[in-house]
Design a protein around this motif. Structure first.
Motif, PDB file in Angstrom:
ATOM      1  N   LEU A  41      65.355 -20.441  10.734  1.00  0.00           N
ATOM      2  CA  LEU A  41      65.468 -18.886  10.625  1.00  0.00           C
ATOM      3  C   LEU A  41      65.994 -18.810   8.705  1.00  0.00           C
ATOM      4  CD1 LEU A  41      67.862 -17.917  13.658  1.00  0.00           C
ATOM      5  CD2 LEU A  41      65.413 -17.469  13.283  1.00  0.00           C
ATOM      6  N   ASP A  42      65.387 -17.690   8.498  1.00  0.00           N
ATOM      7  CA  ASP A  42      65.775 -17.537   6.919  1.00  0.00           C
ATOM      8  C   ASP A  42      66.770 -16.472   6.542  1.00  0.00           C
ATOM      9  OD1 ASP A  42      64.310 -14.751   7.439  1.00  0.00           O
ATOM     10  OD2 ASP A  42      62.485 -15.639   6.479  1.00  0.00           O
ATOM     11  N   GLY A  43      67.225 -15.889   7.612  1.00  0.00           N
ATOM     12  CA  GLY A  43      68.490 -14.670   7.381  1.00  0.00           C
ATOM     13  C   GLY A  43      67.817 -13.423   7.334  1.00  0.00           C
ATOM     14  N   SER A  44      66.590 -13.136   7.060  1.00  0.00           N
ATOM     15  CA  SER A  44      66.007 -11.812   6.960  1.00  0.00           C
ATOM     16  C   SER A  44      66.283 -10.847   8.136  1.00  0.00           C
ATOM     17  CB  SER A  44      64.623 -11.812   6.386  1.00  0.00           C
ATOM     18  OG  SER A  44      63.861 -12.503   7.317  1.00  0.00           O
ATOM     19  N   VAL A  45      66.019 -11.498   9.272  1.00  0.00           N
ATOM     20  CA  VAL A  45      66.357 -10.655  10.282  1.00  0.00           C
ATOM     21  C   VAL A  45      67.780 -10.935  11.114  1.00  0.00           C
ATOM     22  CG1 VAL A  45      65.158 -10.137  12.708  1.00  0.00           C
ATOM     23  CG2 VAL A  45      63.803 -10.707  10.573  1.00  0.00           C
ATOM     24  N   LYS A  46      68.412  -9.617  11.393  1.00  0.00           N
ATOM     25  CA  LYS A  46      69.706  -9.930  12.150  1.00  0.00           C
ATOM     26  C   LYS A  46      69.377 -10.067  13.571  1.00  0.00           C
ATOM     27  CE  LYS A  46      72.209  -7.838   8.835  1.00  0.00           C
ATOM     28  NZ  LYS A  46      73.278  -6.375   8.392  1.00  0.00           N
ATOM     29  N   LEU A  47      70.162 -11.018  14.293  1.00  0.00           N
ATOM     30  CA  LEU A  47      70.095 -10.964  15.811  1.00  0.00           C
ATOM     31  C   LEU A  47      71.087 -10.667  16.541  1.00  0.00           C
ATOM     32  CD1 LEU A  47      68.604 -14.555  15.381  1.00  0.00           C
ATOM     33  CD2 LEU A  47      67.361 -12.560  15.656  1.00  0.00           C
ATOM     34  N   PHE A  48      71.176  -9.679  17.388  1.00  0.00           N
ATOM     35  CA  PHE A  48      72.007  -9.383  18.395  1.00  0.00           C
ATOM     36  C   PHE A  48      71.851  -9.812  19.843  1.00  0.00           C
ATOM     37  CE2 PHE A  48      71.803  -6.709  14.741  1.00  0.00           C
ATOM     38  CZ  PHE A  48      73.094  -6.550  14.356  1.00  0.00           C
ATOM     39  N   PHE A  49      72.813 -10.505  20.263  1.00  0.00           N
ATOM     40  CA  PHE A  49      72.506 -11.107  21.669  1.00  0.00           C
ATOM     41  C   PHE A  49      73.078 -10.405  22.752  1.00  0.00           C
ATOM     42  CE2 PHE A  49      72.021 -14.437  18.634  1.00  0.00           C
ATOM     43  CZ  PHE A  49      70.826 -15.073  18.978  1.00  0.00           C
ATOM     44  N   GLY A  50      72.481 -10.145  24.043  1.00  0.00           N
ATOM     45  CA  GLY A  50      72.976  -9.298  25.280  1.00  0.00           C
ATOM     46  C   GLY A  50      73.674  -8.205  24.727  1.00  0.00           C
ATOM     47  N   PRO A  51      74.967  -7.977  24.766  1.00  0.00           N
ATOM     48  CA  PRO A  51      75.448  -6.672  24.811  1.00  0.00           C
ATOM     49  C   PRO A  51      76.082  -6.609  23.319  1.00  0.00           C
ATOM     50  CG  PRO A  51      76.910  -8.270  25.994  1.00  0.00           C
ATOM     51  CD  PRO A  51      75.825  -9.072  25.874  1.00  0.00           C
ATOM     52  N   GLN A  52      75.933  -7.356  22.507  1.00  0.00           N
ATOM     53  CA  GLN A  52      76.539  -7.051  20.873  1.00  0.00           C
ATOM     54  C   GLN A  52      76.049  -5.822  20.635  1.00  0.00           C
ATOM     55  OE1 GLN A  52      75.060 -10.776  19.263  1.00  0.00           O
ATOM     56  NE2 GLN A  52      76.896 -11.494  19.002  1.00  0.00           N
ATOM     57  N   ASP A  87      62.947 -22.541  18.196  1.00  0.00           N
ATOM     58  CA  ASP A  87      61.391 -22.061  18.393  1.00  0.00           C
ATOM     59  C   ASP A  87      61.258 -20.713  18.707  1.00  0.00           C
ATOM     60  OD1 ASP A  87      58.812 -22.795  17.844  1.00  0.00           O
ATOM     61  OD2 ASP A  87      58.596 -23.001  20.109  1.00  0.00           O
ATOM     62  N   ALA A  88      61.944 -20.265  19.691  1.00  0.00           N
ATOM     63  CA  ALA A  88      61.616 -18.982  20.205  1.00  0.00           C
ATOM     64  C   ALA A  88      62.378 -17.756  19.234  1.00  0.00           C
ATOM     65  CB  ALA A  88      62.659 -18.790  21.569  1.00  0.00           C
ATOM     66  N   LEU A  89      63.678 -18.294  18.821  1.00  0.00           N
ATOM     67  CA  LEU A  89      64.242 -17.384  17.688  1.00  0.00           C
ATOM     68  C   LEU A  89      63.207 -17.205  16.609  1.00  0.00           C
ATOM     69  CD1 LEU A  89      67.925 -18.131  17.707  1.00  0.00           C
ATOM     70  CD2 LEU A  89      66.713 -16.243  18.717  1.00  0.00           C
ATOM     71  N   GLY A  90      62.770 -18.252  16.158  1.00  0.00           N
ATOM     72  CA  GLY A  90      61.556 -18.206  14.713  1.00  0.00           C
ATOM     73  C   GLY A  90      60.660 -17.266  15.248  1.00  0.00           C
ATOM     74  N   THR A  91      60.152 -17.384  16.405  1.00  0.00           N
ATOM     75  CA  THR A  91      59.048 -16.169  16.941  1.00  0.00           C
ATOM     76  C   THR A  91      59.349 -15.105  16.745  1.00  0.00           C
ATOM     77  OG1 THR A  91      57.800 -18.032  18.381  1.00  0.00           O
ATOM     78  CG2 THR A  91      57.407 -15.704  18.936  1.00  0.00           C
ATOM     79  N   LEU A  92      60.778 -14.554  17.377  1.00  0.00           N
ATOM     80  CA  LEU A  92      61.117 -13.277  17.333  1.00  0.00           C
ATOM     81  C   LEU A  92      61.318 -12.797  15.786  1.00  0.00           C
ATOM     82  CD1 LEU A  92      64.046 -13.343  19.995  1.00  0.00           C
ATOM     83  CD2 LEU A  92      61.770 -12.141  20.448  1.00  0.00           C
ATOM     84  N   GLN A  93      61.977 -13.798  15.150  1.00  0.00           N
ATOM     85  CA  GLN A  93      62.106 -13.396  13.491  1.00  0.00           C
ATOM     86  C   GLN A  93      60.633 -13.162  13.064  1.00  0.00           C
ATOM     87  OE1 GLN A  93      64.386 -15.681  10.280  1.00  0.00           O
ATOM     88  NE2 GLN A  93      62.202 -16.398  10.344  1.00  0.00           N
ATOM     89  N   ASN A  94      59.624 -13.888  13.235  1.00  0.00           N
ATOM     90  CA  ASN A  94      58.376 -13.668  12.326  1.00  0.00           C
ATOM     91  C   ASN A  94      57.706 -12.541  12.800  1.00  0.00           C
ATOM     92  OD1 ASN A  94      58.994 -15.911  11.147  1.00  0.00           O
ATOM     93  ND2 ASN A  94      57.828 -17.368  12.251  1.00  0.00           N
ATOM     94  N   ASN A  95      57.719 -12.188  14.504  1.00  0.00           N
ATOM     95  CA  ASN A  95      57.289 -11.056  14.806  1.00  0.00           C
ATOM     96  C   ASN A  95      57.983  -9.635  14.086  1.00  0.00           C
ATOM     97  OD1 ASN A  95      54.935 -11.761  16.190  1.00  0.00           O
ATOM     98  ND2 ASN A  95      56.211 -12.768  17.636  1.00  0.00           N
ATOM     99  N   ALA A  96      59.343  -9.771  14.159  1.00  0.00           N
ATOM    100  CA  ALA A  96      60.111  -8.604  13.572  1.00  0.00           C
ATOM    101  C   ALA A  96      59.497  -8.307  12.210  1.00  0.00           C
ATOM    102  CB  ALA A  96      61.550  -8.897  13.693  1.00  0.00           C
ATOM    103  N   LYS A  97      59.632  -9.417  11.394  1.00  0.00           N
ATOM    104  CA  LYS A  97      59.506  -9.030  10.031  1.00  0.00           C
ATOM    105  C   LYS A  97      57.783  -8.578   9.897  1.00  0.00           C
ATOM    106  CE  LYS A  97      59.992 -12.958   7.898  1.00  0.00           C
ATOM    107  NZ  LYS A  97      60.382 -14.191   7.171  1.00  0.00           N
ATOM    108  N   ALA A  98      56.966  -9.075  10.853  1.00  0.00           N
ATOM    109  CA  ALA A  98      55.482  -8.456  10.561  1.00  0.00           C
ATOM    110  C   ALA A  98      55.313  -7.081  10.994  1.00  0.00           C
ATOM    111  CB  ALA A  98      54.494  -9.579  11.635  1.00  0.00           C
TER     112      ALA A  98
END
Length: 146
Positions: A41-52, A87-98
């Motif tokens: 992760l490069d920190g460019s995409v914020k992540l919120f898990f479940g009910p956050q 690995d899964a978070l990296g995919t989420l981050q990359n797709n979010a940026k794209a």
């Protein structure tokens, strides 16, 4: 001799497979501090898990699934689960940026067609004989004020 070999072959095919499918509930905060996640992760995409909580006036761009898979061969199950999560978070981050998103919200884990695990503190991981698997779902969003 041929009959003996045939008998052993038939017996081996009739025995049940010894497939391993161990369920782990792994700490999200501890895993986010792992080297595997920090490397992905490069920190460019914020992540919120479940009910956050996140900004109410965010704009949803898309929903997506991500599958992380890592070999267990030289790792303990939990370390492999952490690497699969990264690995899964990296995919989420990359797709979010794209997609032009700057956050992924409502991130939940699940396994195949099983129930969804919505938590801010734990994710589900399955360790098989050779690989660990983490499956995540989340919504790609553009946070308010950006």
């Amino acid at each position: 001799m041929a009959m003996a070999i045939l008998g052993v072959s038939i017996t081996a095919t009739l025995l049940p497979a010894q497939a391993r499918n161990v369920k782990y509930m792994v700490s999200i905060p501890n895993t986010l501090e792992s080297e595997q996640v920090k490397a992905k992760l490069d920190g460019s995409v914020k992540l919120f898990f479940g009910p956050q909580a996140y900004a109410n006036d965010s704009r949803t761009i898309a929903s997506m699934n991500a599958h992380g898979k890592m070999s267990i061969e030289f790792k303990a199950d939990i370390a492999s689960c952490q690497a699969s999560f990264a690995d899964a978070l990296g995919t989420l981050q990359n797709n979010a940026k794209a997609a032009g998103a700057d956050a992924v919200v409502n991130i939940v884990s699940y396994f195949k067609n099983g129930p969804v695990m919505s938590s801010a503190t734990e994710f589900e991981c399955r360790a098989g004989s050779n690989f660990s698997h983490v499956m995540l779902k989340g919504e790609l969003v553009k946070l308010s004020g950006k």
